[in-house]
Design an enzyme around this catalytic site. Sequence first.
Site, PDB file in Angstrom:
ATOM      1  N   GLU A  64     -12.727 -13.142 -46.444  1.00 52.63           N
ATOM      2  CA  GLU A  64     -13.971 -12.816 -45.724  1.00 52.63           C
ATOM      3  C   GLU A  64     -15.045 -12.315 -46.701  1.00 52.63           C
ATOM      4  OE1 GLU A  64     -12.710 -11.541 -41.293  1.00 52.63           O
ATOM      5  OE2 GLU A  64     -11.635 -10.447 -42.876  1.00 52.63           O
ATOM      6  N   GLU A 103      -3.970 -12.939 -41.038  1.00 55.41           N
ATOM      7  CA  GLU A 103      -4.008 -11.818 -40.088  1.00 55.41           C
ATOM      8  C   GLU A 103      -3.117 -12.067 -38.866  1.00 55.41           C
ATOM      9  OE1 GLU A 103      -8.011 -11.359 -42.221  1.00 55.41           O
ATOM     10  OE2 GLU A 103      -6.565 -12.930 -41.771  1.00 55.41           O
TER      11      GLU A 103
HETATM   12  N1  T1G Z   1      -2.474  -3.769 -47.804  1.00 53.65           N
HETATM   13  C1  T1G Z   1      -1.676  -2.800 -48.333  1.00 53.65           C
HETATM   14  N2  T1G Z   1      -0.610  -3.035 -49.152  1.00 53.65           N
HETATM   15  C2  T1G Z   1      -0.361  -4.311 -49.447  1.00 53.65           C
HETATM   16  C3  T1G Z   1      -1.145  -5.381 -48.936  1.00 53.65           C
HETATM   17  C4  T1G Z   1      -2.248  -5.060 -48.085  1.00 53.65           C
HETATM   18  N3  T1G Z   1      -3.048  -6.007 -47.566  1.00 53.65           N
HETATM   19  N4  T1G Z   1      -0.621  -6.543 -49.398  1.00 53.65           N
HETATM   20  C5  T1G Z   1       0.436  -6.209 -50.180  1.00 53.65           C
HETATM   21  N5  T1G Z   1       0.595  -4.889 -50.211  1.00 53.65           N
HETATM   22  C6  T1G Z   1       1.618  -4.141 -50.964  1.00 53.65           C
HETATM   23  C7  T1G Z   1       3.046  -4.438 -50.488  1.00 53.65           C
HETATM   24  O1  T1G Z   1       3.406  -3.617 -49.425  1.00 53.65           O
HETATM   25  C8  T1G Z   1       3.862  -4.163 -51.745  1.00 53.65           C
HETATM   26  O2  T1G Z   1       4.029  -2.772 -51.840  1.00 53.65           O
HETATM   27  C9  T1G Z   1       2.928  -4.597 -52.861  1.00 53.65           C
HETATM   28  O3  T1G Z   1       1.597  -4.611 -52.302  1.00 53.65           O
HETATM   29  C10 T1G Z   1       3.213  -5.983 -53.380  1.00 53.65           C
HETATM   30  O4  T1G Z   1       3.261  -6.860 -52.267  1.00 53.65           O
HETATM   31  C11 T1G Z   1     -10.335  -7.302 -41.460  1.00 53.65           C
HETATM   32  C12 T1G Z   1      -7.709  -6.914 -40.834  1.00 53.65           C
HETATM   33  C13 T1G Z   1      -0.700 -10.648 -51.427  1.00 53.65           C
HETATM   34  C14 T1G Z   1       0.752 -12.595 -51.120  1.00 53.65           C
HETATM   35  O5  T1G Z   1      -1.930 -10.117 -44.695  1.00 53.65           O
HETATM   36  O6  T1G Z   1       0.776 -11.540 -48.164  1.00 53.65           O
HETATM   37  O7  T1G Z   1      -7.490  -8.363 -43.978  1.00 53.65           O
HETATM   38  O8  T1G Z   1       6.491  -2.713 -51.553  1.00 53.65           O
HETATM   39  O9  T1G Z   1       5.693  -7.434 -52.455  1.00 53.65           O
HETATM   40  O10 T1G Z   1       5.214 -11.036 -53.064  1.00 53.65           O
HETATM   41  O11 T1G Z   1      -9.728  -9.467 -41.481  1.00 53.65           O
HETATM   42  O12 T1G Z   1       1.590  -9.084 -50.394  1.00 53.65           O
HETATM   43  O13 T1G Z   1       5.470  -2.659 -53.819  1.00 53.65           O
HETATM   44  O14 T1G Z   1       5.190  -0.695 -52.261  1.00 53.65           O
HETATM   45  O15 T1G Z   1       4.177  -8.708 -50.908  1.00 53.65           O
HETATM   46  O16 T1G Z   1       3.443 -10.804 -54.862  1.00 53.65           O
HETATM   47  C15 T1G Z   1      -4.589  -9.587 -44.499  1.00 53.65           C
HETATM   48  C16 T1G Z   1      -0.680  -9.375 -47.148  1.00 53.65           C
HETATM   49  C17 T1G Z   1      -4.643  -8.133 -44.208  1.00 53.65           C
HETATM   50  C18 T1G Z   1      -1.867 -10.239 -47.068  1.00 53.65           C
HETATM   51  C19 T1G Z   1       1.467 -10.713 -52.622  1.00 53.65           C
HETATM   52  N6  T1G Z   1      -3.853  -9.798 -45.734  1.00 53.65           N
HETATM   53  N7  T1G Z   1      -0.024  -9.438 -48.441  1.00 53.65           N
HETATM   54  O17 T1G Z   1       2.811 -11.046 -52.439  1.00 53.65           O
HETATM   55  O18 T1G Z   1       3.920  -8.918 -53.412  1.00 53.65           O
HETATM   56  S1  T1G Z   1      -5.413  -7.837 -42.627  1.00 53.65           S
HETATM   57  C20 T1G Z   1      -2.545 -10.041 -45.732  1.00 53.65           C
HETATM   58  C21 T1G Z   1       0.681 -10.517 -48.823  1.00 53.65           C
HETATM   59  C22 T1G Z   1      -7.080  -8.116 -42.904  1.00 53.65           C
HETATM   60  C23 T1G Z   1      -9.382  -8.267 -42.032  1.00 53.65           C
HETATM   61  C24 T1G Z   1      -7.966  -8.026 -41.686  1.00 53.65           C
HETATM   62  C25 T1G Z   1       1.411 -10.407 -50.124  1.00 53.65           C
HETATM   63  C26 T1G Z   1       0.685 -11.081 -51.309  1.00 53.65           C
HETATM   64  P1  T1G Z   1       5.371  -2.191 -52.398  1.00 53.65           P
HETATM   65  P2  T1G Z   1       4.350  -8.019 -52.193  1.00 53.65           P
HETATM   66  P3  T1G Z   1       3.914 -10.507 -53.527  1.00 53.65           P
END
Ligand code: T1G
Length: 685
Positions: free
Chosen positions: A104, A124
Site C-alpha cells: 500500500e 491480509e
Molecule cells: N508484523 C510484526 N511482526 C512480523 C510481521 C509483521 N507484519 N511479519 C513478520 N514478523 C515477524 C515474525 O513474527 C518473526 O518473528 C519475524 O518477523 C520473521 O518472520 C493496513 C493491516 C515477511 C514473508 O501479513 O508473511 O499490512 O518469530 O519467520 O519466513 O493493510 O513474515 O522471529 O520473533 O515469518 O522470512 C500484512 C506477514 C500485515 C506479512 C517473512 N503483512 N509476514 O517470512 O520470516 S496486515 C503480512 C510474512 C497489513 C494493512 C494491513 C513473513 C515474511 P520471530 P518469519 P520469513
Amino acid sequence: MSPISTRKHGDILIVTSNNPPVNALGHAVREGLVAAVAEADGDEAVKAVVIVCQGQTFFAGADITEFGKPMQLPMLPTVVDIIENCTKPVVAAIHGTAFGGGLEVALASHYRVALPSAKLGVPEVKLGLLPGAGGTQRLPRVAGVEKALEMAATGNPIGAVEAHGLGLVDRLIEGDLEQHAVAFAEEVKDIRPIPKSSERDDKLAAARANPQVFADFRKANGRKFRGFEAPEKNIQAIEAAVAKPYAEGVLDERRLFMELMTGRQARAQQYFFFAERKAAKIDGIPEETLPREIKRVGVIGAGTMGGGISMNFLSAGIPVTIVEMAQEALDRGAGVMRKNYEATAAKGKMTASQVEGAMGLLNPTLDFDALADCDLIIEAVFENMDVKKEIFTKLDAICKPGAILASNTSYLSIDEIAAATKRPQDVLGLHFFSPANVMKLLEVVRGAKTAPDVLVTAMQLAKRIKKVAVVAGVCYGFIGNRMLIPRQMQAMQLLLEGATPEQVDRVHVEFGMPMGPFQMSDLAGVDIGWHRDPNRIENIRDALCAIDRWGQKKGAGFYDYDEKRNPSPSPVVQGIIDDFRAKAGVEKREISDQEIIERTLYTMVNEGALILEGGFAQRASDIDVVWVYGYGWPVYRGGPMHWADGEGLDKIVAGIRNQLSRLGGDFKLSDMLVKKAEAGEKFTR
Ligand code: T1G
C-alpha cells in the site's frame, strides 16, 4: 532513534527504513515516513524521493503485534495519503516481500521499481483482514480488477516480473537497487502531473462494463473461501473501487476493515500467524546449538509414504537413496514419484527440466548397505514394532557415526525403537502426513535420549523442505493422532446411540472441517490398523472390513461411492449399525448437533490438555498448528485449543461433564483443563 533515516543524493531524498526483521510499519516507522515526506515537501532542492528498506525485505506490512492494542497516530491510511500527496515524485524501491501495508505504501508512491526476485502481495486475508490503507482501491486501479481480486481474496503474492507485466512495477532492476532507484527518480523528477494511483480509472472500465466478473470470481472460489469471512469483504471492497469514486470507495474499505478487525476470525488468524512461528522454537535448547549437515538422505520403503517423503528432499535439491525389498515395488515407487512430478508440471508449477532435475537426484536400490553414506535415514515401512526394531538394528550396524536415524511411525514409541540401537541420541521420529509431498505438517518426535543438535537439525531441515514442524513427545499417536482417537471413538459410539455417519460428518463440515470422521476414514482407508481377520467382528469397522467396505479405494466404506467418488448414505451400513445397536442393547435416540460437538470436539480439547499435562507438547499453540496443518482444522477458528478458549473452558468442562456417562470407563477429564476453567484462565491467550 527513528528506524527511518533520510539523506540527499544530489536532488534526490533517499528515505531508508531499518526496522528488522521485516520493516514492519510500526508506529515509529509511520511517524518517520510522515516526517520524511514533510522534509521533501519543505526542501526546494529536493526534486524527487526514493523509499528503500534495509535488511531482508521492503515493508512487509503493518506491525501485527500492534493489532488489538490502542492504535497510535498517524495511522497507516493517513501515512499513505501523505505519501501520495507529496509534491515531489516518490519512487518505491522494492526487494524481498512488499506485503500488505508495504504494498500500500508502494501503491501510494508514484512509481515502483523492483528486483526481479521481489514479491508483491496483500496477504491480509490470511490474517482475517483486508488491505486497510487504500490497497483495495489503488491495487485494482494499477494492476486491474481481476488480478486485484485474486491477490486480495486469496492473499497469494505475485512475482515482480509478473507485476511488471501488469504495470504494477514500472521497472525491474538488476544490480544495486538503491542506485538504480535514484537513477530512475532522476528520470521522472520533472514529469508532471505526478501520477497518482488513486486518480487512475483506465483499468476499472472493463469491470464497470462487465460487473459479472465479481459473480464469476465468487463462483470460481466458493469452495475455497467456504467458512471464511474475509475473502467476501475483500471482494466487496474491490466492487466499491469499481462502482464509486476513490474518496467514497476508501470509506467502504475502512468500514469493511473494521468489521473484520473486530471479528473472532481475524483474532484467530492473527493468533495463528504467531503460533506457526512459535512452533519453530524448541524450549530448553541453547540458541547456539549447531545443526548437523544433511547432504544425502536415505528412505526405507518406496510405498505411498516413502515416495512422498522422498519427493520433499528431491524438490529441495537433496539427493535421496531409496531402498526397497523387491524390484517391482522399487519401480512402482519411483514411477509414482515421476507421475506426481509430471502432474505438477502439467499444472505449470514445475518445468520439465525441474522434473528431470529432481528425479535425477533419486538413487533407487535394493541394497540396504547403500544407506551407509547417508546423513539422515527415514524409515517408512508398515506400522509394526518388530519390523521397525529389526530395521533400526541393521541401520545401527551400517550407518556412519553422526547419521540421524528417523522413523515415520504414526503412533509407535520412538524410545522403544531407539533402544534397538546403541545410538539412541541419534534417533527421533519424523512423522509426515499423507500425502507427504503435499501436507505441510511434520511432527518431530523427541525421544527421551534424542540429542539437542538432532532436534535442531530436524527443525531446520523442515524449513528447507517447506514443512511446518512441531515438536511432539513420545506418547501413543503423539499430538495429532492421539487427539484423533477420542474423536473417532465418540463418533463411532454416537452411531450406536442413533446418529448417522451423514449427521456426524455434516456437523464437522459445517464447523469448518474439510470432511467429517467417517468421510476421512473412507478416504484414508477403513482397513488402516484392521486385524485382517474377516471372521473376527467386534465392532462396526470390523464388520465393514469383513465385507470389503475398505473405503473410497473399494468404492464403499461408511458411504457408497459412484464412479466420480461422490458419497451417498448406505442402507447396508445403516443395517450393520442397527444390528450392533440391537446386540449392544442400546436404545436409539435423537442426537443433537450440540451433543456431537461436545462428544467429538470437546473431548479432543480435553485430550489436548492431557497432552500438555504430560509434557508431550511444548505449548498449546503447537497443538493448534498440528490440527490446522495436519487435519484441516479451520484456521479461522485458530485451532482446537484457541477455539476452546473462545468457547470458554468452563463451558467445555460443563459440556464434557454433561456427557461423562456416555464417554466410556477409561475417559479421563484433564485436571489442567478443569483448573484453568475454574481459574478463568485460557490455553492460548
Ligand atoms: N508484523 C510484526 N511482526 C512480523 C510481521 C509483521 N507484519 N511479519 C513478520 N514478523 C515477524 C515474525 O513474527 C518473526 O518473528 C519475524 O518477523 C520473521 O518472520 C493496513 C493491516 C515477511 C514473508 O501479513 O508473511 O499490512 O518469530 O519467520 O519466513 O493493510 O513474515 O522471529 O520473533 O515469518 O522470512 C500484512 C506477514 C500485515 C506479512 C517473512 N503483512 N509476514 O517470512 O520470516 S496486515 C503480512 C510474512 C497489513 C494493512 C494491513 C513473513 C515474511 P520471530 P518469519 P520469513
